[in-house]
Design an enzyme around this catalytic site. Sequence first.
Site, PDB file in Angstrom:
ATOM      1  N   LYS A 292       0.816  -1.217   0.000  1.00 17.89           N
ATOM      2  CA  LYS A 292       0.000   0.000   0.000  1.00 17.89           C
ATOM      3  C   LYS A 292       0.846   1.262   0.000  1.00 17.89           C
ATOM      4  O   LYS A 292       0.469   2.262  -0.609  1.00 17.89           O
ATOM      5  CB  LYS A 292      -0.931   0.022   1.214  1.00 17.89           C
TER       6      LYS A 292
ATOM      7  N   LYS B 275      -4.631  -9.871  -6.952  1.00 14.67           N
ATOM      8  CA  LYS B 275      -5.839 -10.042  -6.138  1.00 14.67           C
ATOM      9  C   LYS B 275      -6.955  -9.100  -6.613  1.00 14.67           C
ATOM     10  O   LYS B 275      -6.674  -7.956  -6.964  1.00 14.67           O
ATOM     11  CB  LYS B 275      -5.436  -9.697  -4.693  1.00 14.67           C
TER      12      LYS B 275
ATOM     13  N   LYS C 161     -10.475  -3.525  -4.052  1.00 14.15           N
ATOM     14  CA  LYS C 161     -11.323  -2.336  -4.118  1.00 14.15           C
ATOM     15  C   LYS C 161     -10.601  -1.189  -4.794  1.00 14.15           C
ATOM     16  O   LYS C 161     -11.222  -0.295  -5.357  1.00 14.15           O
ATOM     17  CB  LYS C 161     -11.694  -1.875  -2.705  1.00 14.15           C
TER      18      LYS C 161
HETATM   19  P1  TYM Z   1     -10.669  -5.576   3.541  1.00 16.71           P
HETATM   20  O1  TYM Z   1     -11.658  -4.490   3.740  1.00 16.71           O
HETATM   21  O2  TYM Z   1      -9.546  -5.383   2.580  1.00 16.71           O
HETATM   22  O3  TYM Z   1     -11.410  -6.901   3.076  1.00 16.71           O
HETATM   23  C1  TYM Z   1     -12.528  -7.396   3.790  1.00 16.71           C
HETATM   24  C2  TYM Z   1     -12.476  -8.924   3.793  1.00 16.71           C
HETATM   25  O4  TYM Z   1     -12.503  -9.409   2.447  1.00 16.71           O
HETATM   26  C3  TYM Z   1     -11.404 -10.291   2.250  1.00 16.71           C
HETATM   27  N1  TYM Z   1     -10.926 -10.120   0.870  1.00 16.71           N
HETATM   28  C4  TYM Z   1     -10.835 -11.115  -0.020  1.00 16.71           C
HETATM   29  N2  TYM Z   1     -11.112 -12.426   0.065  1.00 16.71           N
HETATM   30  C5  TYM Z   1     -10.918 -13.167  -1.048  1.00 16.71           C
HETATM   31  N3  TYM Z   1     -10.463 -12.662  -2.226  1.00 16.71           N
HETATM   32  C6  TYM Z   1     -10.168 -11.345  -2.348  1.00 16.71           C
HETATM   33  N4  TYM Z   1      -9.736 -10.848  -3.504  1.00 16.71           N
HETATM   34  C7  TYM Z   1     -10.349 -10.510  -1.218  1.00 16.71           C
HETATM   35  N5  TYM Z   1     -10.161  -9.183  -0.998  1.00 16.71           N
HETATM   36  C8  TYM Z   1     -10.516  -8.971   0.287  1.00 16.71           C
HETATM   37  C9  TYM Z   1     -10.344  -9.855   3.243  1.00 16.71           C
HETATM   38  O5  TYM Z   1      -9.443 -10.892   3.521  1.00 16.71           O
HETATM   39  C10 TYM Z   1     -11.203  -9.481   4.430  1.00 16.71           C
HETATM   40  O6  TYM Z   1     -11.512 -10.624   5.196  1.00 16.71           O
HETATM   41  N6  TYM Z   1      -7.600  -5.478   7.464  1.00 16.71           N
HETATM   42  C11 TYM Z   1      -8.930  -5.887   7.034  1.00 16.71           C
HETATM   43  C12 TYM Z   1     -10.060  -5.257   7.835  1.00 16.71           C
HETATM   44  C13 TYM Z   1      -9.965  -5.444   9.312  1.00 16.71           C
HETATM   45  C14 TYM Z   1     -10.169  -6.654  10.015  1.00 16.71           C
HETATM   46  C15 TYM Z   1     -10.026  -6.335  11.389  1.00 16.71           C
HETATM   47  C16 TYM Z   1     -10.455  -7.948   9.605  1.00 16.71           C
HETATM   48  C17 TYM Z   1      -9.705  -4.473  10.232  1.00 16.71           C
HETATM   49  N7  TYM Z   1      -9.741  -5.021  11.497  1.00 16.71           N
HETATM   50  C18 TYM Z   1     -10.136  -7.301  12.378  1.00 16.71           C
HETATM   51  C19 TYM Z   1     -10.585  -8.922  10.598  1.00 16.71           C
HETATM   52  C20 TYM Z   1     -10.431  -8.600  11.958  1.00 16.71           C
HETATM   53  C21 TYM Z   1      -9.092  -5.472   5.579  1.00 16.71           C
HETATM   54  O7  TYM Z   1      -8.430  -4.622   5.076  1.00 16.71           O
HETATM   55  O8  TYM Z   1     -10.120  -6.062   4.954  1.00 16.71           O
END
Ligand code: TYM
Length: 332
Positions: free
Chosen positions: A111, A194, A197
């Site tokens: 990032k 991947k 967003k």
């Molecule tokens: P974020 O917002 O990037 O993504 C949310 C969830 O979606 C999953 N994900 C995917 N799974 C499969 N294929 C993909 N291409 C893909 N892109 C995203 C992510 O693994 C996630 O589960 N750091 C986290 C948010 C967070 C969090 C937490 C998660 C903040 N605090 C505590 C769990 C526990 C994040 O950026 O997710």
Amino acid sequence: MSRIFSGVQPTGNLHLGNYLGAIRNFVRLQDDYECIYCAVDMHAITVWQDPQQLKNNVREVAAAYLASGVDPEKSIIFAQSNVAAHAELAWIFNCVARLGWLNRMTQFKEKAGKNRENASLGLYAYPSLMAADILVYKATHVPVGEDQKQHLELTRDIAQKFNNDYGTETFPLVEPLIFGEATRVMSLRDGTKKMSKSDPSDYSRIALTDGPDEIAKKLKKARTDAEPLPEKMEDLSERPEAANLVGIYAALADCTKAEVLAEHAGSQFSSFKPILTELAVEKFGPIGAEMKRLMADPGHVDAVLKDGAERAQALAEPVIREVKETVGFLVS
Ligand code: TYM
């Protein structure tokens, strides 16, 4: 006792990967566990967010949870910034986590990119806030996609070091729950990247709010190769785009990739893509439509978030109190 926590960043463009890798699993866990699901707005602002847009995006995450089937009576749905204990515990964890640990985080490197000097301090400390999100509820299990694995390992390291340093058993060592056939959904434009967003190309992802026409157009344009689908899984190993579409199909149809190949081996993408489109529209269409309905009149979503924040606050309060006592803060 098991307790589930997970979160999604309200940065817009929620997509198929978020759904198949995470949100769908949130729904499946709520019958058996106490579940807490968050829109992590404090994480979102580690990179610039337009304030008005951020508010909408928080509602969009909550709407996605609801439309996918998270039941707000059973599970807690709330916005991270509404429970101050997350930030309080994150600061304490900033003093537990070591610079060396954070330097290894691949997501920060990705990032921050080449211009690391200009990345926010918050982006660097991101995993420490994530550990606080989970541990402020002493959650034991965290359903996520594969890309979050390293952050959860860091969460375990922080919990362990805190417990060791203070000679307590305050925090559990969390277990990641990474399951399903699509734990890492890839971009529709490039099977080695991947689905994300932040990809500038809209055609790289299927958004949760895409209607049937958009889904059809994006899958039609999805990059593939010229070979038909093989019989064996190992023959997909050098074909990332083909493997991705098979994985998406398997996840949507609730079967294994091997079963998809057993049924469709020999098919060209020209015939496989329309079948995949039909399935995606069938599974996804109602979710997108319900999200749009909820977003058009956010009163209900706002009420769910308010109720969720109160319930989350009540769970976090005794934990943050215990931690402050342990650390040596004067607690009134
Ligand atoms: P974020 O917002 O990037 O993504 C949310 C969830 O979606 C999953 N994900 C995917 N799974 C499969 N294929 C993909 N291409 C893909 N892109 C995203 C992510 O693994 C996630 O589960 N750091 C986290 C948010 C967070 C969090 C937490 C998660 C903040 N605090 C505590 C769990 C526990 C994040 O950026 O997710």
